[in-house]
Motif scaffolding. Structure first.
Motif, PDB file in Angstrom:
ATOM      1  N   ASP A 100      -9.396 -10.550 -80.262  1.00 41.61           N
ATOM      2  CA  ASP A 100      -8.200 -10.724 -79.446  1.00 41.61           C
ATOM      3  C   ASP A 100      -8.507 -11.521 -78.201  1.00 41.61           C
ATOM      4  O   ASP A 100      -9.624 -12.001 -78.002  1.00 41.61           O
ATOM      5  CB  ASP A 100      -7.609  -9.363 -79.094  1.00 41.61           C
ATOM      6  N   SER A 101      -7.501 -11.656 -77.350  1.00 40.47           N
ATOM      7  CA  SER A 101      -7.644 -12.506 -76.165  1.00 40.47           C
ATOM      8  C   SER A 101      -8.641 -11.958 -75.168  1.00 40.47           C
ATOM      9  O   SER A 101      -9.074 -12.659 -74.278  1.00 40.47           O
ATOM     10  CB  SER A 101      -6.282 -12.680 -75.492  1.00 40.47           C
ATOM     11  N   TYR A 102      -8.986 -10.676 -75.317  1.00 40.91           N
ATOM     12  CA  TYR A 102      -9.953 -10.083 -74.393  1.00 40.91           C
ATOM     13  C   TYR A 102     -11.365 -10.129 -74.934  1.00 40.91           C
ATOM     14  O   TYR A 102     -12.280  -9.600 -74.323  1.00 40.91           O
ATOM     15  CB  TYR A 102      -9.571  -8.624 -74.112  1.00 40.91           C
ATOM     16  N   LYS A 122     -12.494  -3.765 -67.476  1.00 43.09           N
ATOM     17  CA  LYS A 122     -11.858  -2.450 -67.328  1.00 43.09           C
ATOM     18  C   LYS A 122     -10.558  -2.368 -68.109  1.00 43.09           C
ATOM     19  O   LYS A 122     -10.271  -1.377 -68.784  1.00 43.09           O
ATOM     20  CB  LYS A 122     -11.604  -2.186 -65.843  1.00 43.09           C
ATOM     21  N   MET A 123      -9.748  -3.446 -68.043  1.00 45.30           N
ATOM     22  CA  MET A 123      -8.492  -3.477 -68.795  1.00 45.30           C
ATOM     23  C   MET A 123      -8.737  -3.476 -70.295  1.00 45.30           C
ATOM     24  O   MET A 123      -8.017  -2.854 -71.071  1.00 45.30           O
ATOM     25  CB  MET A 123      -7.669  -4.703 -68.399  1.00 45.30           C
ATOM     26  N   LYS A 147      -9.477   0.021 -71.412  1.00 52.66           N
ATOM     27  CA  LYS A 147      -8.259   0.845 -71.417  1.00 52.66           C
ATOM     28  C   LYS A 147      -7.374   0.513 -72.614  1.00 52.66           C
ATOM     29  O   LYS A 147      -6.836   1.400 -73.290  1.00 52.66           O
ATOM     30  CB  LYS A 147      -7.490   0.613 -70.119  1.00 52.66           C
ATOM     31  N   LEU A 148      -7.214  -0.790 -72.904  1.00 54.48           N
ATOM     32  CA  LEU A 148      -6.398  -1.185 -74.046  1.00 54.48           C
ATOM     33  C   LEU A 148      -6.989  -0.685 -75.344  1.00 54.48           C
ATOM     34  O   LEU A 148      -6.286  -0.241 -76.245  1.00 54.48           O
ATOM     35  CB  LEU A 148      -6.248  -2.709 -74.086  1.00 54.48           C
ATOM     36  N   ARG A 149      -8.315  -0.768 -75.458  1.00 49.93           N
ATOM     37  CA  ARG A 149      -8.955  -0.322 -76.705  1.00 49.93           C
ATOM     38  C   ARG A 149      -8.803   1.174 -76.884  1.00 49.93           C
ATOM     39  O   ARG A 149      -8.530   1.659 -77.980  1.00 49.93           O
ATOM     40  CB  ARG A 149     -10.435  -0.713 -76.689  1.00 49.93           C
ATOM     41  N   ASN A 150      -8.961   1.930 -75.802  1.00 48.06           N
ATOM     42  CA  ASN A 150      -8.896   3.385 -75.920  1.00 48.06           C
ATOM     43  C   ASN A 150      -7.469   3.898 -76.149  1.00 48.06           C
ATOM     44  O   ASN A 150      -7.239   4.805 -76.949  1.00 48.06           O
ATOM     45  CB  ASN A 150      -9.464   4.045 -74.663  1.00 48.06           C
ATOM     46  N   GLU A 151      -6.499   3.312 -75.410  1.00 49.36           N
ATOM     47  CA  GLU A 151      -5.148   3.863 -75.457  1.00 49.36           C
ATOM     48  C   GLU A 151      -4.234   3.178 -76.454  1.00 49.36           C
ATOM     49  O   GLU A 151      -3.340   3.799 -77.020  1.00 49.36           O
ATOM     50  CB  GLU A 151      -4.510   3.781 -74.053  1.00 49.36           C
ATOM     51  N   ILE A 171     -16.835 -12.452 -59.833  1.00 46.05           N
ATOM     52  CA  ILE A 171     -17.472 -11.179 -60.167  1.00 46.05           C
ATOM     53  C   ILE A 171     -16.419 -10.101 -60.368  1.00 46.05           C
ATOM     54  O   ILE A 171     -16.392  -9.404 -61.371  1.00 46.05           O
ATOM     55  CB  ILE A 171     -18.454 -10.764 -59.055  1.00 46.05           C
ATOM     56  N   PHE A 172     -15.506  -9.985 -59.365  1.00 49.65           N
ATOM     57  CA  PHE A 172     -14.481  -8.933 -59.448  1.00 49.65           C
ATOM     58  C   PHE A 172     -13.520  -9.175 -60.596  1.00 49.65           C
ATOM     59  O   PHE A 172     -13.051  -8.235 -61.224  1.00 49.65           O
ATOM     60  CB  PHE A 172     -13.720  -8.863 -58.119  1.00 49.65           C
ATOM     61  N   SER A 173     -13.194 -10.445 -60.889  1.00 49.69           N
ATOM     62  CA  SER A 173     -12.290 -10.775 -61.982  1.00 49.69           C
ATOM     63  C   SER A 173     -12.859 -10.342 -63.317  1.00 49.69           C
ATOM     64  O   SER A 173     -12.166  -9.777 -64.164  1.00 49.69           O
ATOM     65  CB  SER A 173     -11.987 -12.277 -61.983  1.00 49.69           C
ATOM     66  N   CYS A 174     -14.124 -10.575 -63.531  1.00 50.59           N
ATOM     67  CA  CYS A 174     -14.768 -10.147 -64.796  1.00 50.59           C
ATOM     68  C   CYS A 174     -14.750  -8.629 -64.913  1.00 50.59           C
ATOM     69  O   CYS A 174     -14.480  -8.076 -65.986  1.00 50.59           O
ATOM     70  CB  CYS A 174     -16.205 -10.672 -64.840  1.00 50.59           C
TER      71      CYS A 174
END
Length: 509
Positions: free
Chosen positions: A70-72, A38-39, A42-46, A30-33
């Motif tokens: 992409d990989s995410y 969240k990452m 952040k990658l998409r926004n920044e 659960i926490f890993s997903c």
């Protein structure tokens, strides 16, 4: 819930510990997903606007369009979709991928500017860029005309014009290395007379304006007057109680001036052969003196780090020229500004304002003591001698012209004639003759010492041309005066100039 019960059954563990145990035991991360989502946000926004950029144009073709997921698991949208994307900075210089990173095979490739970059470059260039391409002015390393800077200039670059469409672009290529101009031929000088009579080192010499006799001062504390034509002694003057360091004959009156290590400056009346004036004021040995060519002013320099200006008739000290931080070894006067030039053991040369009694310019290029300064009789230039170099300068501001390198000794004296022959005399008994314009060393002389003297007593303290400039006189440490004259039998064929248009190598200072 069993997982949570298991996790809370370890109350003594800290929060990160039981969280790790839970993540290790659970099959549903659960926490890993949550962390991954969240990452991704952040990658998409920044970093979204730049994530699609390839590292090179070639990689762009290999990878194809970056619209894939992409990989995410997030779809990327390039900014320039539907257009050919070029990510290279226009220019002709190689650039590394980052600071401290070595050039790679890709970044070493030098690409020509794009058409748009060429157009913007052409707009920024001056309008006469093409005219500059045909300019043939000498570079900074060639013989510098008076006023050139005393710093090595980079090789001159000539512009070539390339056409990109309707736009002219300018690129720079290296110009051919500069060469020294061919020097003027001068006949060699040969020794033809040695005059003996002093009982100590001969420290100074001067020729009278009528060219009938010359005067010398010596460490034996005497001043001797000699017949120039025959070399015979005419008169000895005594009065100094220490080494006589300077003598000069006035062109405006029948007076002879002398100075010495006894701190005294004397004026001799040659009609009566007596001292008629003393000039008191120096606190230590007086090393040199000179007369102003147009007014009744005497200038002396001393080991007390000052030069003094005297009124010849009233004996009054008009100015004390302070500023040097060590002994002032030489002084010269001229009618034009600057009217006084001094060289010092503090390695500097100073050009002085006679009226104000203050320094106009301080030249700091020399790295060792400046013991000799000479003014050219026709050009508005002068030279200075030091163990590191002989340097030529242009008045009035002391602009550097060139170095004369090769006389690797303590330069005690310099003299020059109107034909452009510069003579430098050194502490080791060597004498070099130079072409003033090009700095070419066309002769080197090392005369044998007088029989009975030690080889160590080989030193030249002073030298001077006579008024006809056909004879050269040197005052030496073997207690003699040597007289040189030009070799009448020499020609350009028998004594050719050993010169090749080789690349000039100049020192920085």
């Amino acid at each position: 819930m069993n997982h949570f019960i298991c996790a809370f059954s370890f109350p003594l563990l800290s929060e990160p510990c039981w969280l790790k145990l839970y993540l290790a035991s659970t099959s549903t991360p659960i926490f890993s997903c949550y962390h991954k989502r969240k990452m991704a946000i952040k990658l998409r926004n920044e970093y979204g606007p730049v994530l699609h950029m390839p590292t090179s144009k070639e990689n762009l073709k290999e990878k194809g369009p970056q619209n894939a997921t992409d990989s995410y698991g997030h779809k990327q949208y390039p900014a320039n979709q539907g257009q050919e994307v070029e990510y290279f900075v226009a220019g002709t210089h190689p650039y590394p991928p980052g600071p401290g990173v070595a050039l790679t095979a890709d970044t070493k490739i030098q690409r020509m500017p794009s058409e748009s970059a060429a157009q913007s470059l052409a707009v920024a260039l001056p309008s006469q860029a093409k005219a500059d391409a045909n300019r043939t002015a000498p570079s900074g390393s060639e013989y510098r005309h008076p006023g050139a800077a005393d710093r090595p200039q980079p090789a001159t670059m000539n512009s070539i014009v390339m056409e990109t469409g309707n736009t002219k672009n300018s690129a720079l290529i290296a110009k051919k290395a500069p060469t020294m101009p061919k020097p003027q031929w001068h006949p060699p000088w040969k020794l033809y007379r040695v005059i003996s009579g002093h009982l100590g080192w001969v420290r100074c010499i001067a020729v009278e304006p009528g060219n009938q006799w010359f005067v010398t001062g010596s460490a034996d504390r005497t001043i001797k007057i000699w017949d120039l034509a025959s070399g015979k002694l005419k008169l000895s003057l005594t009065g100094h109680i220490s080494t006589v360091r300077g003598v000069i004959v006035s062109t405006r009156s029948p007076y002879l001036f002398s100075c010495g290590e006894d701190k005294q400056v004397k004026c001799w009346d040659l009609e009566y052969n007596k001292v008629i004036r003393h000039y008191h004021g120096h606190l230590s040995a007086v090393y040199g003196l000179d007369l102003h060519p147009t007014i009744d002013v005497l200038v002396t320099c001393s080991r007390d780090s000052t030069a003094r200006i005297w009124d010849v008739r009233t004996k009054a000290s008009v100015h004390t020229l302070s500023g040097h931080t060590n002994a002032v070894a030489t002084v010269r006067c001229q009618a034009a500004e600057p009217q006084i030039i001094t060289g010092s053991h503090d390695t500097t040369i100073r050009l002085w304002d006679l009226v104000a009694g203050k320094t106009r310019v301080t030249l700091t290029n020399h790295k060792k003591s400046v013991r000799a300064v000479v003014l050219h009789p026709r050009h508005y230039t002068f030279a200075s001698g030091s163990p590191d170099n002989i340097k030529q300068w242009k008045f009035p501001d002391g602009s550097f012209i060139q170095n004369l390198s090769g006389h690797n000794a303590i330069i005690n004296t310099l003299t020059v004639n109107s034909d452009g022959v510069l003579v430098s005399g050194a502490d080791n008994g060597t004498m070099h003759l130079w072409d003033w314009r090009t700095g070419y060393n066309f002769q080197r002389v090392h005369a044998a010492v007088q029989p009975g003297s030690l080889d160590s007593e080989s030193g030249i303290f002073a030298c001077a041309f006579d008024q006809s400039e056909s004879r050269l006189l040197t005052a030496e440490a073997d207690k003699t005066i040597k007289v040189y004259r030009e070799d009448d039998t020499a020609t350009e064929e028998t004594h050719p100039v050993s010169w090749k248009p080789e690349i000039i190598k100049r020192k920085r200072f």
